[in-house]
Design a protein around this motif. Structure first.
Motif, PDB file in Angstrom:
ATOM      1  N   VAL A  43      33.232  13.744  -2.835  1.00  0.00           N
ATOM      2  CA  VAL A  43      34.388  14.556  -3.217  1.00  0.00           C
ATOM      3  C   VAL A  43      35.669  13.759  -3.024  1.00  0.00           C
ATOM      4  O   VAL A  43      36.565  13.768  -3.858  1.00  0.00           O
ATOM      5  CB  VAL A  43      34.437  15.851  -2.373  1.00  0.00           C
ATOM      6  CG1 VAL A  43      35.682  16.657  -2.678  1.00  0.00           C
ATOM      7  CG2 VAL A  43      33.203  16.689  -2.618  1.00  0.00           C
ATOM      8  N   ARG A  44      35.725  13.035  -1.914  1.00  0.00           N
ATOM      9  CA  ARG A  44      36.944  12.275  -1.623  1.00  0.00           C
ATOM     10  C   ARG A  44      37.113  11.092  -2.555  1.00  0.00           C
ATOM     11  O   ARG A  44      38.217  10.816  -3.025  1.00  0.00           O
ATOM     12  CB  ARG A  44      36.906  11.784  -0.178  1.00  0.00           C
ATOM     13  CG  ARG A  44      37.026  12.897   0.837  1.00  0.00           C
ATOM     14  CD  ARG A  44      36.621  12.407   2.200  1.00  0.00           C
ATOM     15  NE  ARG A  44      37.570  11.454   2.755  1.00  0.00           N
ATOM     16  CZ  ARG A  44      37.233  10.516   3.639  1.00  0.00           C
ATOM     17  NH1 ARG A  44      35.997  10.382   4.041  1.00  0.00           N
ATOM     18  NH2 ARG A  44      38.146   9.711   4.116  1.00  0.00           N
ATOM     19  N   VAL A  45      36.022  10.354  -2.824  1.00  0.00           N
ATOM     20  CA  VAL A  45      36.177   9.167  -3.675  1.00  0.00           C
ATOM     21  C   VAL A  45      36.583   9.597  -5.085  1.00  0.00           C
ATOM     22  O   VAL A  45      37.437   8.976  -5.723  1.00  0.00           O
ATOM     23  CB  VAL A  45      34.897   8.287  -3.666  1.00  0.00           C
ATOM     24  CG1 VAL A  45      33.802   8.861  -4.538  1.00  0.00           C
ATOM     25  CG2 VAL A  45      35.224   6.864  -4.058  1.00  0.00           C
ATOM     26  N   CYS A  46      36.011  10.697  -5.554  1.00  0.00           N
ATOM     27  CA  CYS A  46      36.311  11.167  -6.909  1.00  0.00           C
ATOM     28  C   CYS A  46      37.753  11.649  -7.010  1.00  0.00           C
ATOM     29  O   CYS A  46      38.450  11.379  -7.979  1.00  0.00           O
ATOM     30  CB  CYS A  46      35.353  12.283  -7.277  1.00  0.00           C
ATOM     31  SG  CYS A  46      35.441  12.738  -9.008  1.00  0.00           S
ATOM     32  N   ARG A  47      38.218  12.325  -5.984  1.00  0.00           N
ATOM     33  CA  ARG A  47      39.563  12.889  -6.011  1.00  0.00           C
ATOM     34  C   ARG A  47      40.621  11.837  -5.639  1.00  0.00           C
ATOM     35  O   ARG A  47      41.591  11.631  -6.353  1.00  0.00           O
ATOM     36  CB  ARG A  47      39.635  14.059  -5.029  1.00  0.00           C
ATOM     37  CG  ARG A  47      40.940  14.828  -5.025  1.00  0.00           C
ATOM     38  CD  ARG A  47      40.957  15.824  -3.879  1.00  0.00           C
ATOM     39  NE  ARG A  47      40.821  15.114  -2.594  1.00  0.00           N
ATOM     40  CZ  ARG A  47      40.363  15.674  -1.477  1.00  0.00           C
ATOM     41  NH1 ARG A  47      39.968  16.909  -1.472  1.00  0.00           N
ATOM     42  NH2 ARG A  47      40.277  14.969  -0.362  1.00  0.00           N
ATOM     43  N   ASP A  48      40.383  11.127  -4.514  1.00  0.00           N
ATOM     44  CA  ASP A  48      41.437  10.272  -3.969  1.00  0.00           C
ATOM     45  C   ASP A  48      41.449   8.863  -4.554  1.00  0.00           C
ATOM     46  O   ASP A  48      42.505   8.279  -4.730  1.00  0.00           O
ATOM     47  CB  ASP A  48      41.304  10.179  -2.441  1.00  0.00           C
ATOM     48  CG  ASP A  48      41.371  11.547  -1.771  1.00  0.00           C
ATOM     49  OD1 ASP A  48      41.848  12.494  -2.431  1.00  0.00           O
ATOM     50  OD2 ASP A  48      40.952  11.669  -0.615  1.00  0.00           O
ATOM     51  N   SER A  49      40.276   8.297  -4.819  1.00  0.00           N
ATOM     52  CA  SER A  49      40.248   6.922  -5.319  1.00  0.00           C
ATOM     53  C   SER A  49      40.209   6.876  -6.833  1.00  0.00           C
ATOM     54  O   SER A  49      40.932   6.119  -7.458  1.00  0.00           O
ATOM     55  CB  SER A  49      39.034   6.167  -4.763  1.00  0.00           C
ATOM     56  OG  SER A  49      39.047   6.188  -3.370  1.00  0.00           O
ATOM     57  N   ILE A  50      39.331   7.676  -7.436  1.00  0.00           N
ATOM     58  CA  ILE A  50      39.169   7.626  -8.888  1.00  0.00           C
ATOM     59  C   ILE A  50      40.233   8.496  -9.578  1.00  0.00           C
ATOM     60  O   ILE A  50      40.723   8.176 -10.645  1.00  0.00           O
ATOM     61  CB  ILE A  50      37.749   8.105  -9.292  1.00  0.00           C
ATOM     62  CG1 ILE A  50      36.693   7.273  -8.554  1.00  0.00           C
ATOM     63  CG2 ILE A  50      37.543   8.061 -10.790  1.00  0.00           C
ATOM     64  CD1 ILE A  50      36.727   5.786  -8.843  1.00  0.00           C
ATOM     65  N   GLY A  51      40.571   9.598  -8.951  1.00  0.00           N
ATOM     66  CA  GLY A  51      41.587  10.470  -9.534  1.00  0.00           C
ATOM     67  C   GLY A  51      41.032  11.458 -10.549  1.00  0.00           C
ATOM     68  O   GLY A  51      41.781  12.121 -11.253  1.00  0.00           O
ATOM     69  N   ALA A  52      39.694  11.548 -10.637  1.00  0.00           N
ATOM     70  CA  ALA A  52      39.108  12.458 -11.633  1.00  0.00           C
ATOM     71  C   ALA A  52      38.978  13.877 -11.073  1.00  0.00           C
ATOM     72  O   ALA A  52      39.068  14.850 -11.810  1.00  0.00           O
ATOM     73  CB  ALA A  52      37.740  11.940 -12.058  1.00  0.00           C
ATOM     74  N   GLY A  89      30.426   6.638 -11.656  1.00  0.00           N
ATOM     75  CA  GLY A  89      29.356   6.352 -10.703  1.00  0.00           C
ATOM     76  C   GLY A  89      29.821   6.069  -9.288  1.00  0.00           C
ATOM     77  O   GLY A  89      29.024   5.702  -8.431  1.00  0.00           O
ATOM     78  N   ALA A  90      31.111   6.246  -9.019  1.00  0.00           N
ATOM     79  CA  ALA A  90      31.613   5.981  -7.669  1.00  0.00           C
ATOM     80  C   ALA A  90      30.970   6.912  -6.648  1.00  0.00           C
ATOM     81  O   ALA A  90      30.683   6.506  -5.517  1.00  0.00           O
ATOM     82  CB  ALA A  90      33.133   6.138  -7.624  1.00  0.00           C
ATOM     83  N   CYS A  91      30.712   8.148  -7.038  1.00  0.00           N
ATOM     84  CA  CYS A  91      30.092   9.119  -6.118  1.00  0.00           C
ATOM     85  C   CYS A  91      28.731   8.628  -5.670  1.00  0.00           C
ATOM     86  O   CYS A  91      28.389   8.686  -4.485  1.00  0.00           O
ATOM     87  CB  CYS A  91      29.988  10.485  -6.789  1.00  0.00           C
ATOM     88  SG  CYS A  91      29.354  10.433  -8.473  1.00  0.00           S
ATOM     89  N   ALA A  92      27.955   8.108  -6.629  1.00  0.00           N
ATOM     90  CA  ALA A  92      26.627   7.623  -6.300  1.00  0.00           C
ATOM     91  C   ALA A  92      26.729   6.396  -5.395  1.00  0.00           C
ATOM     92  O   ALA A  92      25.909   6.198  -4.501  1.00  0.00           O
ATOM     93  CB  ALA A  92      25.867   7.284  -7.568  1.00  0.00           C
ATOM     94  N   ALA A  93      27.763   5.592  -5.611  1.00  0.00           N
ATOM     95  CA  ALA A  93      27.920   4.376  -4.814  1.00  0.00           C
ATOM     96  C   ALA A  93      28.227   4.681  -3.357  1.00  0.00           C
ATOM     97  O   ALA A  93      27.791   3.962  -2.465  1.00  0.00           O
ATOM     98  CB  ALA A  93      29.020   3.492  -5.410  1.00  0.00           C
ATOM     99  N   VAL A  94      28.992   5.739  -3.097  1.00  0.00           N
ATOM    100  CA  VAL A  94      29.362   6.017  -1.708  1.00  0.00           C
ATOM    101  C   VAL A  94      28.392   6.956  -0.995  1.00  0.00           C
ATOM    102  O   VAL A  94      28.390   7.026   0.226  1.00  0.00           O
ATOM    103  CB  VAL A  94      30.790   6.611  -1.575  1.00  0.00           C
ATOM    104  CG1 VAL A  94      31.826   5.612  -2.018  1.00  0.00           C
ATOM    105  CG2 VAL A  94      30.933   7.927  -2.301  1.00  0.00           C
ATOM    106  N   CYS A  95      27.552   7.678  -1.740  1.00  0.00           N
ATOM    107  CA  CYS A  95      26.668   8.660  -1.106  1.00  0.00           C
ATOM    108  C   CYS A  95      25.720   7.973  -0.123  1.00  0.00           C
ATOM    109  O   CYS A  95      24.970   7.084  -0.498  1.00  0.00           O
ATOM    110  CB  CYS A  95      25.868   9.427  -2.158  1.00  0.00           C
ATOM    111  SG  CYS A  95      24.792  10.668  -1.414  1.00  0.00           S
ATOM    112  N   PRO A  96      25.752   8.369   1.154  1.00  0.00           N
ATOM    113  CA  PRO A  96      24.917   7.670   2.142  1.00  0.00           C
ATOM    114  C   PRO A  96      23.441   8.033   2.046  1.00  0.00           C
ATOM    115  O   PRO A  96      22.599   7.305   2.549  1.00  0.00           O
ATOM    116  CB  PRO A  96      25.503   8.115   3.481  1.00  0.00           C
ATOM    117  CG  PRO A  96      26.147   9.418   3.213  1.00  0.00           C
ATOM    118  CD  PRO A  96      26.593   9.391   1.778  1.00  0.00           C
TER     119      PRO A  96
END
Lengths: 266, 431
Positions: A133-142, A172-179
């Motif tokens: 949620v954070r990478v999509c909102r804060d880094s990618i901006g989508a 695909g950033a979400c998939a990249a960060v998902c632990p």
């Protein structure tokens, strides 16, 4: 000025502003964490990176190391008996809330958990760490991923993750960060599937590499990257798949700059 | 006995109009502070009076104000927020204060906002408090019409706007940083500290959040001074306290008494003792998130230090009495179910741990408990303790459980051994 502290009996020099987690990592002391990602900074939610910190005004405080600033004269224990016991409980709870996933199971094994004490209720791997949620909102901006709750749990922050199709750019950033690989993507020929909890949540067309013709990225994600680049630089950028760009830029290093992108393909 | 907070309220429960309030000396303190005192002087006076926050944590109010950056270089606008999101089980003191005398709260807010040079104030009101909402809205309009709010109040150069915000209703909104998130229109989840709200709060600007009862004390301190205020109390902390009792006592209710009144006096003199046929067994002294106390603690004074020494907390000062017909396991289950439901689900131990605790308690209450369950519960009271979780909700939830496991240990064991609750069907509720 650099800060000197002690972590697990080891003398450590940290840069000012560094957290205990970062400082420990620099010296090869591994503190387990699931919700921390260096691109996103501390969040303090999974609570696994908890440590015991002593020093001026700390009084053997038990707290998360991801948002604990390293200070002069601090002494930190990352695996004291009570920390180990607490981590075990957290892992036990996470195991009981998810189905098998790799890092979690390895952490649990290391903590000596054979079987979850609480029985399993959920049917997915998601540990609700919020990284996607954070990478999509804060880094990618989508801002295409949301925490969602339904019915009886509607007041909670999260019960699961929901993908908003119309906002997703398929980067695909979400998939990249998902632990725990609860979100994945699969490229099947000309299309990319984004899978949330194993179900296809979105399908996007892929654009072909300008050299080899392999489909490699979605138009929306390319646009999103382009929009962030200075317009002068943007002109020189070619659409290349990772493999072609590796060949081109490696060649450029050997043979000079700027790289010849118009050259022959493979 | 002086009762500054409630003494001027009408016996019929209707609110004081602005005229009634002013006839009884209302808004004198705000006028005095805004036109005759510097913000620093107001802060110091609150510190001297040893006014402690009445919301539960008991932090020194003047001290809290003094952390706000002041002067021309301070970030603007600054915000002052009234925490009127009273949702602690068994607590209903703020409602009485707001329903009976809304202007007292507004006046206290004006003074406190002036002490930190705030530009905008919000009253964050619990959504279910419909009567409070109506009365506060009317009172705010009255105060605006007399220029006690708005631009250049009391003819000074100080401007203060006031807005009433009704909560959508979550227990976690009472946590100061979750309240700020909610006020910003975000999910009510707590924020990491530091930065503290006094430096970076609402929309990243300096913000102070104070409880309703705390603020109602402020006008009286300004009017009568710190020494008078300290003299009201029977302990080192200044002032009076609104104490409340619920449970099977003869007259449940609220009383304004000197800070430091004993538990025995509150239950037996003011609530007039236990109802016929019921024996006192235990008491949760300050709302649901404090530890149970028993008979041996009845002569403990209800103030911050004495309660801590007795192994509990003053909390909100409104107690729930447990009698000998109430099943303590059922009572604790009831409380933990509340906390599990109200967990925001943000951090792992609270989100996953509290429902399991509620499940285990449910099993024990229904005769399906296992001997090892007590061990698991004890382990959880330790692992959901302060700093191990993101905010204070789960540690607060563990306080009644931790003490219940000791005080009512035999009840827990009997439930597990006999495989049923021995209190009958009346035992399950807290009425």
């Amino acid at each position: 000025m650099n800060v000197r502290l002690e972590i697990d009996g080891k003398e450590i020099v940290a840069e000012p502003g560094m957290t205990v987690l970062e400082a420990a990592g620099r010296y090869g002391i591994r503190i387990p964490t699931l919700c921390y990602h260096k691109a996103l900074g501390p969040y303090g939610v999974c609570r696994l990176c908890i440590v015991e910190a002593d020093g001026p005004g700390l009084d053997r405080m038990v707290t998360t190391s991801c948002n604990l600033k390293a200070t002069e004269g601090m002494s930190v224990e990352t695996a004291s008996p009570r920390i180990v016991a607490f981590r075990k409980t957290i892992l036990d709870l996470l195991l009981s809330a998810t189905v098998f996933s790799h890092p979690l199971n390895e952490l649990a094994k290391a903590a000596g958990i054979r079987r979850s004490s609480f029985g399993t209720e959920k049917t997915d791997k998601c540990i609700l760490c919020g990284l996607c949620v954070r990478v999509c909102r804060d880094s990618i901006g989508a801002d295409a991923l949301r925490f969602e709750t339904t019915g009886e749990n509607r007041w909670r922050v999260a019960e699961k993750i929901r993908l908003l199709k119309e906002r997703c750019i398929g980067c695909g950033a979400c998939a990249a960060v998902c632990p725990v690989a609860a979100i994945r993507f699969e490229d099947t020929g000309p299309a990319r599937n984004i899978l949330v909890y194993g179900d296809v949540a979105n399908t996007l067309d892929l654009v072909a590499c300008s050299m080899c013709g392999t489909p490699y990225a979605t138009q929306a994600s390319i646009d999103s990257v382009m929009a962030r680049i200075d317009c002068e630089l943007r002109k020189g950028i070619k659409k290349l798949c990772p493999e072609c760009s590796r060949i081109i830029y490696a060649g450029a290093l050997a043979g000079g700059f700027p790289p010849d992108v118009s050259g022959p393909g493979r | 006995m002086e009762r500054p907070l409630t003494g001027s309220m009408r016996p019929d429960g209707l609110p004081l109009s602005i005229k009634d309030y002013e006839d009884k000396g209302g808004y004198q303190a705000a006028r005095k502070a805004v036109t005759g005192m510097s913000p620093k002087e107001v802060q110091d006076l609150a510190k001297d009076a040893n006014l402690r926050g009445r919301g539960g944590a008991g932090f020194n109010t003047g001290m809290k104000w003094s952390f706000v950056p002041m002067g021309d270089s301070a970030p603007r606008p600054k915000y002052f927020v009234v925490n009127a999101d009273e949702m602690e089980p068994g607590t209903f003191k703020d409602r009485m204060l707001m329903e009976g005398n809304p202007h007292q709260l507004i006046e206290g807010t004006i003074i406190a906002a002036y002490a930190i040079e705030a530009d905008i104030s919000y009253i964050f009101l619990r959504g279910e408090y419909k009567i409070c909402e109506k009365r506060l809205a009317a009172a705010i309009a009255e105060a605006y019409s007399r220029h006690y709010l708005g631009k250049k109040i009391f003819g000074s150069g100080y401007n203060l706007e006031m807005r009433l915000h009704t909560s959508a209703g979550r227990y976690i909104c009472g946590e100061e940083t979750a309240l700020l998130n909610s006020l910003e229109g975000k999910r009510a989840i707590p924020r990491a500290r530091p930065p503290f709200p006094q430096v970076s709060g609402l929309w990243g600007k300096p913000t102070v959040v104070n409880n309703v009862e705390t603020l109602c004390n402020v006008p009286h301190i300004i009017n009568n001074g710190a020494e008078w205020y300290k003299g009201l109390s029977r302990s080192q902390y200044g002032g009076t306290k609104i104490y409340g009792v619920s449970g099977r006592v003869k007259t449940p209710g609220l009383w304004e008494l000197p800070m430091g009144t004993t538990i025995r006096e509150i239950i037996w003199e003011h609530a007039r003792g236990m109802r016929e046929g019921y024996q006192f067994r235990s008491v949760i002294p300050g709302g649901a998130s404090t530890e149970f106390l028993t008979e041996e603690h009845l002569d403990v004074q209800m103030d911050f230090d004495s309660m801590q020494k007795a192994g509990s907390r003053l909390g909100t000062g409104t107690m729930i009495v447990i009698d000998d017909h109430t099943c303590p396991v059922g009572a604790v289950h009831n409380l933990e179910q509340f906390f599990a439901r109200e967990s925001c689900g943000w951090c792992t131990p609270c989100r996953e741990g509290l429902p399991w605790i509620a499940n285990i308690l449910h099993a024990i209450e229904n005769g399906q408990g296992r001997p090892e369950d007590l061990e698991i519960l004890a382990q959880h009271t330790d692992s959901l303790w302060l700093n191990k979780t993101f905010c204070a909700l789960a540690p607060g939830a563990m306080e009644p459980l931790r003490s219940a496991l000791q005080i009512f240990r035999e009840d827990f064991i009997r439930h597990i051994k006999e495989g049923k609750c021995t209190y009958g069907k009346n035992g399950n509720n807290l009425h």
